[in-house]
Structures are given as C-alpha cells and as structure tokens.
Write an enzyme that holds these catalytic residues in place. Structure first.
Site, PDB file in Angstrom:
ATOM      1  N   ASP A 108       2.094  -4.792   3.138  1.00 44.05           N
ATOM      2  CA  ASP A 108       1.818  -5.610   1.957  1.00 44.05           C
ATOM      3  C   ASP A 108       2.244  -7.044   2.283  1.00 44.05           C
ATOM      4  OD1 ASP A 108       1.255  -6.360  -0.682  1.00 44.05           O
ATOM      5  OD2 ASP A 108       3.264  -5.824  -1.371  1.00 44.05           O
ATOM      6  N   ASP A 110       3.099 -10.085  -0.477  1.00 41.97           N
ATOM      7  CA  ASP A 110       4.115 -10.616  -1.393  1.00 41.97           C
ATOM      8  C   ASP A 110       5.264  -9.629  -1.560  1.00 41.97           C
ATOM      9  OD1 ASP A 110       2.889 -13.199  -2.727  1.00 41.97           O
ATOM     10  OD2 ASP A 110       1.265 -11.738  -2.585  1.00 41.97           O
ATOM     11  N   ASP A 307       6.175  -3.278  -1.599  1.00 40.21           N
ATOM     12  CA  ASP A 307       7.218  -3.402  -2.618  1.00 40.21           C
ATOM     13  C   ASP A 307       6.723  -3.182  -4.037  1.00 40.21           C
ATOM     14  OD1 ASP A 307       5.746  -5.932  -2.719  1.00 40.21           O
ATOM     15  OD2 ASP A 307       7.381  -6.618  -4.004  1.00 40.21           O
TER      16      ASP A 307
END
Length: 360
Positions: A108, A110, A307
C-alpha cells in the site's frame, strides 16, 4: 530486465526455528469475531449514528476506536501482539516459511510507504524508502496497490519497474522500465501498452459527474477535500471539525442517492466512492499473481503490507489461499486478517531492507 528470485535461508536456521516457536502462514486464529470488522463498512445502509461512529473510528487515537484498550492497557496490547507479532521480530520465522519460494511483494502507499498527513497531496515518501522499494524490486516482483489514482501514486513513487494498481486495484499497469532505468518517465505510448486491467472503465463518465457534484457540496464544509482517483473518489475529512462530520456524511449520501451503481465505504479519515463491481485490492492481488504466472503455484509466497481497512480484502485473499503473509501497519490494536504487524513506515523500510539482505 529485473531479475527476480527467492529467499533462501540456511538449513540450520530452519532447523533451529523448528525447535522453537511455530508459525503457520497464515497463523491460526481463535474464534470468528474478527470477521465482523474485517470487511469494508458499507455506509449506504447505515443509520447516521453508525456513520458517525465509523467516521470517529477511522482515527486510531479516538476513544471509540478500541475502548477495551483504554481499559485493559498493556494486557490488551500484549494479547494483540501475540496474535499479530512484529514482522521484524519474527523475520527469521517468516523467511523460513518463504524459503525456496518465489516472493511477490505488494505494498500500500499512504500510511505504509509514506506517513499519513493532513494534506493528501503532501504524502511524499522519503528517498530512503524509495531506495528500499527499488532494492526489493530488483529481487522480487513488486506492486504498489493503492486507493489513489494510478498516475498520482506513480508520481509519488517514481519507480517505473514496479506494477501499479491504483483506484483500489481498478487500474493496473505493468512495469515500463527495468531496474536500470527506474527514474525515467514512461511515454504515453509505453503507458498505454503496459496497462493490464481496467474493469471499471464504463464508470468513468459517472465518476466525473459525481466528482463535480461533491466538490460543489463540500465547498461549504471547511477542511473537506474531494480527490478524483479516476475510477473512484475520496472525500477526505481529516481537517474537518468533528462537529461537521454528520453534515459531511449526509451531503455525500444525498449525492449518491441518485447513483445506485456507486457504493460508499470508509477508510482512515476518508469516505470512498466506488463502482458497484466485485473488485477490490484482493482481486487486484489475485489478478497480478495470475499475470505473473503464479495463480496456481504452491511455490509462491505473496507478502502484502498495508494499513487501511481496504487492505483487509488482500489479507483475506492470502488467508483463503493459505499462503504468504499479510502485514498490518499500525501502532494500535485493530481487528484484522493480517498475520503480522509493523508499527510505522520506518519499520516497513527496515523490513524491506531485511528481505534484500536475506536474498543477498
């Protein structure tokens, strides 16, 4: 072209691990309660109270995120870490499970490669992180899987030898350069030839219409920001006064009532508008494994690091496949389908370095 390989650990390391703590990949989980929160929250059918609770829960510092943590303190943290051990602390165990297999890396952006910041346009990764990702891609096929538009996340990462799956996996592009030319910007022709999958193309006009409507609606809410991610939209409320969250949510719902082919889900301080198709980050992971020729192979070890709630779809795929490892980036206990954890992007960078060292 980039040369990819497998992680090989010394035989005595595997034997030593066998005598110590055992991990299956993914490790077994007790009970099914985690399934309730692991999936995406469909806000379209929720009551306004549930909307606000979900929006508050998108901030891990908010007291509604994990009320048990505030009460149980370190006991809860220790219990969670027992179930989701640090991928750095258990690196030798993880490497032993991947020994002799082809690692495929999914990342991922961000909150994983860059910190979460108030202004989404300022979410820059460090040069050190870029070098860590570049080094990993020299040894293993590597993909960035993000809710951001593919072009935007590419401009953040600037590594042309990677796979990019933007718009939550609805816009997938293959490498346009090898590791010796990773700073080159691909031409439009090269970009067009490298596009692998765009399952939501028919929704582009609709997404454009809704974007313009949402921009007009959000103009009256200070701090709100609408981001066009090509095949999906993001309404950021990180900088919005919490007293205005209910108004923001209702404004978004009022627009989407006229667009039943779009659905609303939630991430970290962001509302996501996506087409109603069976496609997400988990489907993107499966597609890329297939495109790489690893769909039905037992000697592949996918690692997915993320996240956000949207990354749970990828963690779920890894569990259903019974191979690889999902790693959640978080400083707080969360319900998750991930097998391991890392606390922040700095630990992600350290983990990537360890992978390169193990391969070398």
């Amino acid at each position: 072209m980039t040369k990819h390989g497998v992680v090989v650990v010394p035989e005595d390391t595997v034997v030593g691990l066998a005598a110590g703590r055992q991990f299956s990949f993914p490790p077994p989980r007790a009970g099914d309660s985690y399934k309730m929160l692991a999936g995406q929250i469909d806000l379209g059918a929720a009551m306004m109270g549930s909307w606000l609770d979900s929006m508050k829960a998108s901030s891990p510092r908010h007291k509604l995120v994990a009320p048990r943590v505030a009460v149980a303190g370190d006991v809860e943290q220790d219990d969670w870490m027992e179930k989701h051990p640090s991928a750095l602390g258990e690196f030798e165990s993880l490497a032993a499970a991947a020994s002799g297999k082809q690692i495929v890396m999914f990342l991922d952006y961000d909150g994983t490669l860059s910190p979460i910041v108030e202004d989404p346009d300022s979410a820059m990764m460090t040069d050190e992180m870029r070098e860590a990702v570049r080094s990993v891609s020299e040894h293993f096929p590597t993909a960035i899987v993000s809710g951001r538009g593919r072009d935007k996340v590419f401009n953040f990462v600037r590594l042309a030898e990677l796979y990019y799956a933007g718009s939550h996996g609805m816009d997938i592009q293959g490498p346009t350069a090898d590791s010796n030319h990773h700073l080159n910007t691909p031409s439009k022709g090269e970009q067009a030839r490298s596009v692998l999958c765009q399952p939501a193309s028919e929704f582009l006009p609709m997404i454009g219409e809704v974007h313009d409507l949402l921009v007009a609606k959000m103009a009256s809410i200070p701090g709100a920001m609408v981001e066009n991610n090509k095949f999906c939209l993001s309404v950021h409320f990180r900088c919005v006064d919490e007293k205005k969250w209910g108004t923001l949510a209702e404004q978004v719902r009022s627009v989407l009532r006229e667009y039943p082919r779009l659905r609303l889900t939630q991430g970290r301080k962001v509302l996501e508008i996506r087409p109603v198709i069976k496609w997400d980050k988990g489907r993107a992971l499966e597609f890329l494994l297939g495109a790489l020729g690893f769909a039905d192979r037992a000697d592949v070890f996918p690692i997915y690091i993320g996240d956000d709630r949207t990354d749970e779809d990828a963690f779920r795929v890894l569990r259903s496949r019974g191979q690889g490892a999902g790693i959640l980036v978080t400083r707080f206990p969360k319900d998750t389908l991930a097998s391991f954890s890392l606390r922040n992007p700095a630990e992600v960078k350290d983990f990537l370095h360890e992978l390169v060292i193990a391969k070398s």
